[in-house]
Scaffold this active site. Structure first.
Site, PDB file in Angstrom:
ATOM      1  N   LYS A  12       0.846  -1.194   0.000  1.00 41.12           N
ATOM      2  CA  LYS A  12       0.000   0.000   0.000  1.00 41.12           C
ATOM      3  C   LYS A  12       0.885   1.250   0.000  1.00 41.12           C
ATOM      4  CE  LYS A  12       0.809   1.404   4.434  1.00 41.12           C
ATOM      5  NZ  LYS A  12       1.507   2.663   4.759  1.00 41.12           N
ATOM      6  N   ASP A  17      -2.554  -1.345  10.498  1.00 45.97           N
ATOM      7  CA  ASP A  17      -2.789  -1.349   9.054  1.00 45.97           C
ATOM      8  C   ASP A  17      -3.535  -2.591   8.581  1.00 45.97           C
ATOM      9  OD1 ASP A  17      -1.430   1.012   8.883  1.00 45.97           O
ATOM     10  OD2 ASP A  17       0.364   0.191   7.925  1.00 45.97           O
TER      11      ASP A  17
END
Length: 304
Positions: A11, A137
Site C-alpha cells: 500500500k 494497518d
C-alpha cells in the site's frame, strides 16, 4: 482444496495526517490508503497434525510468533476452533521498513486465505476484529482498494473509488522503523491547514492531475530533512512526467504516480541507478476481494 496461493499486496498513503497522540501511546491519524499491485507471494497449505510453520525467503524476518502471518494463523485457528496443521510460505518482495505495509499485508492475506481454505467460517466483520489485534494497518489489507480511515488507521470512514494510476516505488536501501519516524520526523512538523476533502473530491471526480497536487504526508518534511539525497532525487522526478509523489507511510520508500505506464519508463530507468525500483498500479477492492470469493457489497458492514 488443501493449499492456496495468493498475492499479498503493498500500500501507499495518498494522504496521511497526524491528528494527535492517544492515551495508549499510539497516534490518531487521518489517511487515505491505496492498495498497489507490488506484492509478496504466499502459499498456505493444510498439513497433517497440528501447529503453524512459517517459511520466508527473507532470513532476516522471524518465522515464529513474532511474524504477523503466524499471529494471523494462530488467531484464526483459536477463533474457529480448527485443529489442523498450517504451513505458510512467503516469498518476500516488499521491503521491510519501507512504509508499504508488507508485514500487515501478509497477516491479512493469511486471514483471508485461511478463511477461503476452510470455506469461510468467519464473516468480514469478525475478520476485521481479529486483524485489529495484529496491527493498525491490517484491517485495510482485508478490503484493499482506496479507503479513507481514521483513529489508528483501523476505523474506516469511507470507501472511495480507486483511481486508475501507475506508480513507481523506490527503495533507497535502508529501513525506517515506525517508532523512529514518529519520534524524529514529526519534530519538523509545522501544522499545515490541509483539507482532505480536496484530494477526496479529486479522486471521486477522476481528476488525476489534482490527485497528484493534493498528495500529502505529515512525515515527509522530517524524512527529507534527514535524507537530503533522497529529497534531491525526488525533486528531479517531480520535474518529469509524474503527477506527484511522496513518502510511503512513515518511510523509507518514496513513490511517484503517473496517468500512463509509458510516462514512467524514463523515471524507472533513472531510479535503477540509485536503488531498487518497482512498477505498480492501483488495485481496487473488487479486484482484490474476488480472489477470496468475497463481494464488495460486504464492505458496507465495516462502516457501521
Amino acid at each position: 482444496m488443501n493449499s492456496l496461493e495468493i498475492k499479498s499486496y503493498a500500500k501507499i498513503n495518498l494522504f496521511l495526517d497526524i491528528v494527535g497522540k492517544r492515551e495508549d501511546g499510539y497516534h490518531n491519524i487521518l489517511t487515505i490508503f491505496q492498495m498497489i499491485s507490488f506484492h509478496d507471494n504466499i502459499k498456505i497449505s493444510i498439513k497433517n497434525g497440528k501447529g503453524i510453520k512459517v517459511i520466508t525467503s527473507n532470513k532476516n524476518i522471524p518465522d515464529d510468533d513474532r511474524n504477523l502471518a503466524y499471529k494471523a494463523a494462530l488467531y484464526f485457528l483459536i477463533e474457529t476452533k480448527i485443529y489442523k496443521g498450517i504451513e505458510i510460505r512467503i516469498k518476500k518482495n516488499i521491503p521491510t521498513g519501507g512504509g508499504l505495509g508488507g508485514g500487515s499485508s501478509n497477516a491479512s492475506a493469511t486471514l483471508l486465505g485461511l478463511n477461503k481454505l476452510f470455506k469461510k467460517p468467519l464473516d468480514i466483520k469478525r475478520l476485521k476484529e481479529i486483524s485489529e489485534k495484529i496491527g493498525s494497518d491490517c484491517p485495510f489489507f482485508l478490503v484493499g482498494g482506496t479507503v479513507l480511515a481514521e483513529e489508528k488507521g483501523n476505523k474506516f470512514k469511507e470507501f472511495l473509488p480507486t483511481p486508475k494510476l501507475y506508480i513507481l516505488v523506490f527503495y533507497p536501501g535502508f529501513e525506517v522503523k515506525t517508532e523512529y519516524a514518529y519520534k524524529n520526523f514529526l519534530n519538523h512538523l509545522t501544522k499545515k491547514n490541509i483539507d482532505v476533502s480536496l484530494i477526496i473530491n479529486a479522486i471521486k471526480g477522476k481528476r488525476d492531475i489534482e490527485i497528484g497536487k493534493y498528495l500529502y504526508n505529515a512525515f515527509e518534511d522530517g524524512y527529507f530533512k534527514e535524507h537530503k539525497d533522497i529529497y534531491q532525487l525526488f525533486n528531479i522526478l517531480k520535474n518529469g512526467k509524474c503527477l506527484g509523489g511522496g513518502v510511503a507511510g512513515s518511510g523509507s520508500c518514496i513513490y511517484t504516480i503517473y496517468r500512463k505506464k509509458g510516462d514512467l519508463l524514463e523515471d524507472f530507468n533513472y531510479l535503477k541507478n540509485y536503488g531498487d525500483v518497482w512498477i505498480a498500479r492501483t488495485v481496487s477492492s473488487s479486484e482484490y476481494l474476488k480472489t477470496f470469493n468475497l463481494l464488495e457489497d460486504e464492505l458496507c458492514r465495516l462502516l457501521k
